[in-house]
Design an enzyme around this catalytic site. Structure first.
Site, mmCIF file in Angstrom:
data_model
loop_
_atom_site.group_PDB
_atom_site.id
_atom_site.type_symbol
_atom_site.label_atom_id
_atom_site.label_comp_id
_atom_site.label_asym_id
_atom_site.label_seq_id
_atom_site.Cartn_x
_atom_site.Cartn_y
_atom_site.Cartn_z
ATOM 1 N N HIS A 1 15.851 -74.103 -4.240
ATOM 2 C CA HIS A 1 15.085 -73.517 -3.133
ATOM 3 C C HIS A 1 13.687 -73.174 -3.641
ATOM 4 O O HIS A 1 13.534 -72.584 -4.700
ATOM 5 C CB HIS A 1 15.811 -72.252 -2.647
ATOM 6 C CG HIS A 1 15.283 -71.721 -1.351
ATOM 7 N ND1 HIS A 1 15.119 -72.505 -0.230
ATOM 8 C CD2 HIS A 1 14.897 -70.479 -0.986
ATOM 9 C CE1 HIS A 1 14.656 -71.763 0.762
ATOM 10 N NE2 HIS A 1 14.496 -70.532 0.334
ATOM 11 N N ARG B 1 16.515 -66.098 -7.681
ATOM 12 C CA ARG B 1 17.465 -65.511 -6.735
ATOM 13 C C ARG B 1 18.898 -65.857 -7.105
ATOM 14 O O ARG B 1 19.649 -64.995 -7.523
ATOM 15 C CB ARG B 1 17.116 -65.992 -5.317
ATOM 16 C CG ARG B 1 17.878 -65.283 -4.235
ATOM 17 C CD ARG B 1 17.296 -65.537 -2.856
ATOM 18 N NE ARG B 1 17.487 -66.885 -2.348
ATOM 19 C CZ ARG B 1 17.128 -67.270 -1.116
ATOM 20 N NH1 ARG B 1 16.552 -66.408 -0.289
ATOM 21 N NH2 ARG B 1 17.311 -68.512 -0.718
ATOM 22 N N CYS C 1 9.852 -46.051 21.996
ATOM 23 C CA CYS C 1 11.096 -45.270 21.951
ATOM 24 C C CYS C 1 12.252 -46.202 21.580
ATOM 25 O O CYS C 1 12.073 -47.401 21.423
ATOM 26 C CB CYS C 1 11.385 -44.622 23.297
ATOM 27 S SG CYS C 1 9.997 -43.767 24.056
ATOM 28 N N MET C 2 13.440 -45.635 21.496
ATOM 29 C CA MET C 2 14.602 -46.449 21.135
ATOM 30 C C MET C 2 14.861 -47.534 22.187
ATOM 31 O O MET C 2 15.180 -48.671 21.852
ATOM 32 C CB MET C 2 15.847 -45.564 20.985
ATOM 33 C CG MET C 2 17.026 -46.294 20.371
ATOM 34 S SD MET C 2 18.529 -45.303 20.307
ATOM 35 C CE MET C 2 18.115 -44.101 19.073
ATOM 36 N N ASP C 3 14.685 -47.195 23.448
ATOM 37 C CA ASP C 3 15.072 -48.117 24.518
ATOM 38 C C ASP C 3 13.962 -48.419 25.517
ATOM 39 O O ASP C 3 14.187 -49.149 26.484
ATOM 40 C CB ASP C 3 16.238 -47.520 25.324
ATOM 41 C CG ASP C 3 17.232 -46.811 24.439
ATOM 42 O OD1 ASP C 3 17.877 -47.509 23.643
ATOM 43 O OD2 ASP C 3 17.326 -45.573 24.517
ATOM 44 N N LYS D 1 21.738 -69.729 10.154
ATOM 45 C CA LYS D 1 22.124 -68.381 9.694
ATOM 46 C C LYS D 1 21.466 -67.307 10.571
ATOM 47 O O LYS D 1 20.497 -67.601 11.286
ATOM 48 C CB LYS D 1 21.703 -68.203 8.227
ATOM 49 C CG LYS D 1 20.195 -68.325 8.000
ATOM 50 C CD LYS D 1 19.862 -68.407 6.508
ATOM 51 C CE LYS D 1 18.366 -68.547 6.302
ATOM 52 N NZ LYS D 1 18.029 -68.814 4.879
ATOM 53 N N TYR E 1 6.839 -39.836 22.556
ATOM 54 C CA TYR E 1 7.158 -38.857 21.512
ATOM 55 C C TYR E 1 5.936 -38.560 20.652
ATOM 56 O O TYR E 1 5.174 -39.462 20.310
ATOM 57 C CB TYR E 1 8.263 -39.403 20.602
ATOM 58 C CG TYR E 1 9.624 -39.461 21.248
ATOM 59 C CD1 TYR E 1 10.278 -38.304 21.663
ATOM 60 C CD2 TYR E 1 10.263 -40.686 21.435
ATOM 61 C CE1 TYR E 1 11.536 -38.374 22.246
ATOM 62 C CE2 TYR E 1 11.520 -40.755 22.020
ATOM 63 C CZ TYR E 1 12.151 -39.590 22.423
ATOM 64 O OH TYR E 1 13.391 -39.662 23.000
ATOM 65 N N ARG F 1 17.259 -78.942 4.465
ATOM 66 C CA ARG F 1 17.768 -77.741 5.136
ATOM 67 C C ARG F 1 16.663 -77.264 6.081
ATOM 68 O O ARG F 1 15.667 -76.668 5.663
ATOM 69 C CB ARG F 1 18.101 -76.662 4.091
ATOM 70 C CG ARG F 1 19.087 -77.152 3.021
ATOM 71 C CD ARG F 1 19.464 -76.040 2.047
ATOM 72 N NE ARG F 1 18.327 -75.445 1.376
ATOM 73 C CZ ARG F 1 17.807 -75.853 0.219
ATOM 74 N NH1 ARG F 1 18.332 -76.888 -0.431
ATOM 75 N NH2 ARG F 1 16.775 -75.239 -0.311
HETATM 76 C C1 LIG Z 1 17.028 -69.771 4.846
HETATM 77 C C2 LIG Z 1 17.046 -70.904 3.908
HETATM 78 C C3 LIG Z 1 16.514 -72.155 4.287
HETATM 79 C C4 LIG Z 1 15.732 -72.368 5.556
HETATM 80 O O1 LIG Z 1 14.402 -71.948 5.349
HETATM 81 P P1 LIG Z 1 13.268 -72.262 6.432
HETATM 82 O O2 LIG Z 1 12.038 -71.729 5.815
HETATM 83 O O3 LIG Z 1 13.651 -71.524 7.659
HETATM 84 O O4 LIG Z 1 13.280 -73.718 6.631
HETATM 85 C C5 LIG Z 1 16.688 -73.230 3.438
HETATM 86 N N1 LIG Z 1 17.322 -73.077 2.255
HETATM 87 C C6 LIG Z 1 17.814 -71.894 1.848
HETATM 88 C C7 LIG Z 1 18.504 -71.810 0.530
HETATM 89 C C8 LIG Z 1 17.687 -70.770 2.640
HETATM 90 O O5 LIG Z 1 18.153 -69.596 2.212
#
Ligand SMILES: *Cc1c(COP(=O)(O)O)cnc(C)c1O
Length: 372
Positions: free
Chosen positions: A169, A138, A313-315, A40, A267, A222
């Site tokens: 999670h 969540r 700065c921005m850039d 992601k 700035y 995951r």
């Molecule tokens: C982002 C996410 C992960 C990955 O988490 P890490 O700490 O990067 O391993 C796993 N499960 C869910 C539901 C997540 O949102």
């Protein structure tokens, strides 16, 4: 967004490190367990498609994303593996997800109820993973009655849904104190018992759980931050494996000048030279994700730490140099330079955040250069 392919600033992504990090974890999996690579947010800023390809070569059998469009991008690139969307997504997009064979996290019964008639209309089947909220607060089902109702609804709509997975999670799999992890795993097992049968996939582990709670169970993990070579706990816990960071951020000095004592930098004139000094300009700024709060942090040039002076700065931003480095000299913001290193963790400590956020912030304007 326009990527700066002609600019003198780039993120170097070490795909070899990612491959190795995945392979290390493949060797630690329980028998029959699969690894889903979490890609992601453009693979935590590393570049989703390149990382997905590498993770797959190293043994990943699925991918996790957060939003529908990330899943679509994987499909468009030709990945035919499991793609699971971890976040709650609009139920009225159920057909789009089903048409693209995307699996989706389901956080409540209403999602199923809204999706079912839409899917029925087009004779489509959507793969679903029921989220169990065991303490993250969540998304997901929090009690047995709701879990049972969801299972029942899926059973009554077998032409619309494939019950593919359940998951939870952890909020605290990355801390010394394991008590809350225990609360969550207990709750997960309790909710799991409310089902009459288990789906194909049961998955609970993120990177932290995979590192420090290898016995947490499930037949898939995951795998996110550790794939990118970073410690999920920051500095709190020691990793059981020797992973390697994959991300470096580099630029160069586009200008070096000797400025007189009393000169203001940036700035707001927040920095004034108290002596004549060499000041270098680096063509990267907060629009690239090198946030304003990095003022006062450091970069590496020819193996030496040089302080960032004045506001970012921005850039662009300015650094104070120990001598007249040549124009074009490499500047390392994250990574190794000479025998010294600035890690994403160092940057995060300075910015009082976590390395995840530092990397996700590096914008698309910074081109990613891939090393095998
Ligand atoms: C982002 C996410 C992960 C990955 O988490 P890490 O700490 O990067 O391993 C796993 N499960 C869910 C539901 C997540 O949102």
């Amino acid at each position: 967004m326009v990527a700066g392919i002609h600019r003198n600033a780039q993120a170097i992504v070490d795909l070899g490190a990612i491959k190795q990090n995945v392979e290390l974890e493949m060797n630690r999996l329980a028998k029959g367990q699969e690894l889903f690579a979490v890609v992601k947010a453009d693979a935590y800023g590393h570049g989703m498609l390149e990382v997905a390809k590498t993770a797959k070569e190293a043994g990943a059998t699925g991918f996790c994303v957060a939003i529908i469009d990330e899943g679509l991008a994987l499909r468009e690139a030709g990945f035919d593996d499991l793609v699971l969307i971890l976040g709650v997504n609009p139920a009225d997009q159920a057909c789009l997800m089903a048409q693209n064979d995307l699996s989706v996290a389901v956080g409540d019964l209403e999602f199923l109820q809204t999706a079912a008639p839409l899917l029925a209309q087009k004779s489509l089947k959507l793969k679903v993973h029921l989220a169990f909220d065991t303490g993250m607060g969540r998304i997901g089902f929090t009690n047995e009655a709701d879990v049972k109702a969801a299972e029942q609804f899926i059973a009554e709509h077998q032409e619309q849904f494939v019950f593919e997975g359940i998951f939870t999670h952890f909020a605290c799999a990355d801390t010394q104190d394991m008590s809350y992890y225990q609360v969550q795993i207990t709750k997960f097992n309790q909710l799991k018992k409310a089902l009459t049968r288990l789906p194909k996939y049961v998955h609970v582990a993120n990177s932290a759980a995979a590192m420090w709670h290898q016995d947490c169970g499930g037949n898939a993990i995951r795998y996110g931050i550790t794939m990118y070579g970073l410690n999920p706990s920051g500095r709190e816990l020691t990793l059981p494996v020797a992973i390697k960071p994959a991300f470096s951020l580099e630029s160069e000095l586009v200008l070096v000048r000797k400025l007189a004592k009393g000169s203001g930098i940036g700035y707001g004139k927040t920095y004034t030279l108290d002596e004549d000094a060499y000041i270098g300009t680096v063509p990267l700024g907060y629009a690239d994700g090198w946030l304003r709060r990095m003022q006062g942090f450091k970069v590496l040039i020819e193996g030496q730490y040089c302080p960032i002076v004045g506001r970012i700065c921005m850039d662009q931003f300015m650094v104070k140099l120990p001598k007249a480095f040549k124009k074009g000299t490499k500047v390392t913001l994250i990574g190794q330079n000479g025998d010294k290193t600035i890690t994403a963790q160092d940057a995060a400590d300075y910015a009082r955040t976590i390395h995840y956020e530092i990397l996700c912030n590096i914008s698309q304007r910074v081109p990613r250069i891939y090393h095998k």
